[in-house]
Design a protein around this motif. Structure first.
Motif, PDB file in Angstrom:
ATOM      1  N   PRO A  15     -14.851   1.041 -50.272  1.00  0.00           N
ATOM      2  CA  PRO A  15     -16.031   1.714 -49.703  1.00  0.00           C
ATOM      3  C   PRO A  15     -17.371   1.139 -50.150  1.00  0.00           C
ATOM      4  O   PRO A  15     -18.261   0.923 -49.310  1.00  0.00           O
ATOM      5  N   LEU A  16     -17.545   0.888 -51.448  1.00  0.00           N
ATOM      6  CA  LEU A  16     -18.847   0.408 -51.927  1.00  0.00           C
ATOM      7  C   LEU A  16     -19.123  -1.050 -51.543  1.00  0.00           C
ATOM      8  O   LEU A  16     -20.247  -1.525 -51.693  1.00  0.00           O
ATOM      9  N   HIS A  17     -18.130  -1.727 -51.042  1.00  0.00           N
ATOM     10  CA  HIS A  17     -18.284  -3.120 -50.604  1.00  0.00           C
ATOM     11  C   HIS A  17     -18.707  -3.202 -49.135  1.00  0.00           C
ATOM     12  O   HIS A  17     -19.153  -4.245 -48.661  1.00  0.00           O
ATOM     13  N   MET A  18     -18.570  -2.096 -48.409  1.00  0.00           N
ATOM     14  CA  MET A  18     -18.691  -2.137 -46.959  1.00  0.00           C
ATOM     15  C   MET A  18     -20.097  -2.433 -46.452  1.00  0.00           C
ATOM     16  O   MET A  18     -20.268  -3.151 -45.469  1.00  0.00           O
ATOM     17  N   LYS A  19     -21.112  -1.893 -47.081  1.00  0.00           N
ATOM     18  CA  LYS A  19     -22.487  -2.101 -46.605  1.00  0.00           C
ATOM     19  C   LYS A  19     -22.818  -3.587 -46.549  1.00  0.00           C
ATOM     20  O   LYS A  19     -23.291  -4.101 -45.528  1.00  0.00           O
ATOM     21  N   ARG A  20     -22.558  -4.272 -47.653  1.00  0.00           N
ATOM     22  CA  ARG A  20     -22.873  -5.701 -47.711  1.00  0.00           C
ATOM     23  C   ARG A  20     -21.988  -6.488 -46.749  1.00  0.00           C
ATOM     24  O   ARG A  20     -22.463  -7.390 -46.045  1.00  0.00           O
ATOM     25  N   ALA A  21     -20.708  -6.143 -46.700  1.00  0.00           N
ATOM     26  CA  ALA A  21     -19.772  -6.875 -45.846  1.00  0.00           C
ATOM     27  C   ALA A  21     -20.137  -6.750 -44.370  1.00  0.00           C
ATOM     28  O   ALA A  21     -20.176  -7.750 -43.642  1.00  0.00           O
ATOM     29  N   VAL A  22     -20.417  -5.542 -43.920  1.00  0.00           N
ATOM     30  CA  VAL A  22     -20.754  -5.341 -42.508  1.00  0.00           C
ATOM     31  C   VAL A  22     -22.106  -5.976 -42.183  1.00  0.00           C
ATOM     32  O   VAL A  22     -22.294  -6.557 -41.110  1.00  0.00           O
ATOM     33  N   HIS A  23     -23.040  -5.883 -43.122  1.00  0.00           N
ATOM     34  CA  HIS A  23     -24.343  -6.532 -42.940  1.00  0.00           C
ATOM     35  C   HIS A  23     -24.166  -8.040 -42.736  1.00  0.00           C
ATOM     36  O   HIS A  23     -24.743  -8.633 -41.810  1.00  0.00           O
ATOM     37  N   MET A  24     -23.345  -8.650 -43.580  1.00  0.00           N
ATOM     38  CA  MET A  24     -23.076 -10.088 -43.455  1.00  0.00           C
ATOM     39  C   MET A  24     -22.372 -10.400 -42.137  1.00  0.00           C
ATOM     40  O   MET A  24     -22.701 -11.389 -41.466  1.00  0.00           O
ATOM     41  N   ALA A  25     -21.398  -9.577 -41.778  1.00  0.00           N
ATOM     42  CA  ALA A  25     -20.646  -9.802 -40.539  1.00  0.00           C
ATOM     43  C   ALA A  25     -21.569  -9.788 -39.335  1.00  0.00           C
ATOM     44  O   ALA A  25     -21.482 -10.650 -38.451  1.00  0.00           O
ATOM     45  N   LYS A  26     -22.478  -8.841 -39.293  1.00  0.00           N
ATOM     46  CA  LYS A  26     -23.395  -8.749 -38.145  1.00  0.00           C
ATOM     47  C   LYS A  26     -24.382  -9.917 -38.146  1.00  0.00           C
ATOM     48  O   LYS A  26     -24.752 -10.417 -37.082  1.00  0.00           O
ATOM     49  N   ASP A  27     -24.778 -10.363 -39.341  1.00  0.00           N
ATOM     50  CA  ASP A  27     -25.648 -11.541 -39.416  1.00  0.00           C
ATOM     51  C   ASP A  27     -24.951 -12.792 -38.877  1.00  0.00           C
ATOM     52  O   ASP A  27     -25.595 -13.705 -38.371  1.00  0.00           O
ATOM     53  N   LEU A  28     -23.618 -12.831 -38.993  1.00  0.00           N
ATOM     54  CA  LEU A  28     -22.840 -13.956 -38.463  1.00  0.00           C
ATOM     55  C   LEU A  28     -22.656 -13.859 -36.951  1.00  0.00           C
ATOM     56  O   LEU A  28     -22.170 -14.794 -36.323  1.00  0.00           O
ATOM     57  N   GLY A  29     -23.016 -12.715 -36.373  1.00  0.00           N
ATOM     58  CA  GLY A  29     -22.877 -12.528 -34.937  1.00  0.00           C
ATOM     59  C   GLY A  29     -21.622 -11.787 -34.518  1.00  0.00           C
ATOM     60  O   GLY A  29     -21.310 -11.721 -33.329  1.00  0.00           O
ATOM     61  N   MET A  30     -20.898 -11.221 -35.464  1.00  0.00           N
ATOM     62  CA  MET A  30     -19.674 -10.490 -35.140  1.00  0.00           C
ATOM     63  C   MET A  30     -19.977  -9.164 -34.448  1.00  0.00           C
ATOM     64  O   MET A  30     -20.975  -8.519 -34.763  1.00  0.00           O
TER      65      MET A  30
END
Length: 196
Positions: A143-158
């Motif tokens: 759970p605490l990893h999700m904010k950064r992970a999703v932020h990065m994913a969207k920055d990649l265009g996912m």
């Protein structure tokens, strides 16, 4: 002049503290965001391997991905993570073996075995997803990893959705607080990096 410098320094410290508190709040408030939507694949972020077995952290991430697969939320699982120092096999391979032992068809677990950090997990998995015509992606981690992970994913265009494991080994304040501090540090680092 000295008084102005002191006031400026205090203002800068105050702004920094506010920024860090806001970052912490955003990480914690996002932690339970579980978007149970049907997607083409789950990207399971890597974690340590113990011998040739997934660590408890990685096992719980895979358990959640397996649940998503078995309940029709994802059609494929992309296991990520390369070989760590001193490890015999990659994080992704240990995760795949675990999933297959739990009844997931081998053909439905795709490996990404080069990454060493979260940003690489996502970048390399996204490249593999595109090669396999997998367009919508559910991110699986603690759970605490999700904010950064999703932020990065969207920055990649996912086209990315959040689905944190519901059985994270980070349950107590004693284990959650160091994880949160680590995530604040890496989130700030990532945001600074993206400015340049």
């Amino acid at each position: 002049m000295l008084r102005r410098l002191r006031i400026g320094a205090l203002a800068a410290v105050f702004i920094l503290v506010l920024y860090l508190l806001y970052t912490a709040y955003s990480i914690v408030s996002f932690a339970d965001k579980n978007e149970r939507v049907r997607s083409d694949a789950a990207i399971v972020l890597g974690a340590a391997v113990w011998g040739e077995e997934p660590s408890p952290v990685l096992a719980e991430r895979m358990n959640h991905a397996i649940w998503l697969y078995n309940n029709g939320y994802v059609a494929k699982i992309i296991a990520t993570g390369g070989i760590g120092d001193g490890d015999a096999i990659s994080e992704a391979e240990a995760a795949k073996r675990y999933a297959v032992q739990k009844g997931i068809p081998e053909v439905d677990v795709i490996l990404e075995v080069e990454s060493r950090i979260t940003e690489q997990n996502l970048e390399y998995a996204y490249a593999i997803a595109r090669q396999n015509h997998l367009r919508t992606l559910t991110i699986v981690s603690d759970p605490l990893h999700m904010k950064r992970a999703v932020h990065m994913a969207k920055d990649l265009g996912m086209e990315a959705y959040s689905s944190p494991t519901q059985t994270s080994v980070y349950q107590s304040m004693r284990t959650k607080f160091p994880f949160l501090l680590r995530e604040i540090f890496f989130m700030v680092g990532y945001q600074v990096k993206m400015l340049f």
